[in-house]
Design an enzyme around this catalytic site. Structure first.
Site, PDB file in Angstrom:
ATOM      1  CB  CYS A  60      -0.986  -0.060   1.162  1.00 52.36           C
ATOM      2  SG  CYS A  60      -2.392   1.064   0.988  1.00 52.36           S
ATOM      3  CG  HIS A  61      -0.083   4.969   1.442  1.00 54.93           C
ATOM      4  ND1 HIS A  61      -1.357   4.455   1.560  1.00 54.93           N
ATOM      5  CD2 HIS A  61      -0.206   6.097   0.716  1.00 54.93           C
ATOM      6  CE1 HIS A  61      -2.210   5.253   0.941  1.00 54.93           C
ATOM      7  NE2 HIS A  61      -1.544   6.256   0.412  1.00 54.93           N
ATOM      8  CD  GLU A  91      -2.903   9.018  -1.412  1.00 50.74           C
ATOM      9  OE1 GLU A  91      -3.833   9.058  -0.571  1.00 50.74           O
ATOM     10  OE2 GLU A  91      -1.893   8.294  -1.279  1.00 50.74           O
TER      11      GLU A  91
END
Length: 157
Positions: A60-61, A91
């Protein structure tokens, strides 16, 4: 669980201990975008783990933790690697692009990574390039875990 939270180890505690673990894994959520991008201990531990033959993984991030890792030869860890992570489109879809210090997909590309994403929005995507394993988003978590295990097994051969 509270005991585990209260006794969470700091990344600094793992500097020089890369032979004590098989992989380093960075989780998702928006927190890593602020906490891990330029964190010196994270950069040092990640580079040392990778250079010691360990698996480096992020979902993910989490891949933001890999973007500024520089190896001993002076190259970025992600340069030339096939990777994924939370996409710029995702995002924007959650309307947090203006809150992020950088957009992850954009930064990975700036560092010379070959970024890949799922064919459909919010689809699962996991990319393994040698000992670097990345997952795009929460839907990628199950396959990401399996890919980490496979990469660890492959690193032992």
């Amino acid at each position: 669980y509270q005991h585990k939270v209260d006794h969470t180890h700091k990344v600094e505690e793992f500097i020089g201990r890369e032979n004590e673990f098989e992989a380093i894994v960075y989780p998702g959520g928006h927190g890593p975008m602020f906490d891990l991008e330029h964190n010196e201990a994270t950069l040092q531990v990640t580079a040392a783990a990778y250079e010691a033959g360990k698996v480096v993984a992020a979902v993910c991030h989490g891949p933001i933790a890999l973007t500024d890792v520089v190896l001993k030869d002076g190259t970025y860890l992600v340069k030339g690697k096939n990777v994924t992570g939370f996409s710029d489109d995702e995002e924007r879809a959650v309307k947090k692009d203006h809150l992020m210090p950088v957009l992850l997909e954009t930064k990975l590309k700036q560092r010379g990574a070959h970024y890949h994403k799922a064919d459909q929005a919010w689809g699962a995507k996991v990319v393994t390039d040698g000992r670097v394993v990345t997952g795009q988003n929460p839907a990628s978590a199950p396959a990401f875990g399996e890919a980490n295990n496979a990469a660890i097994q492959a690193a032992h051969k």
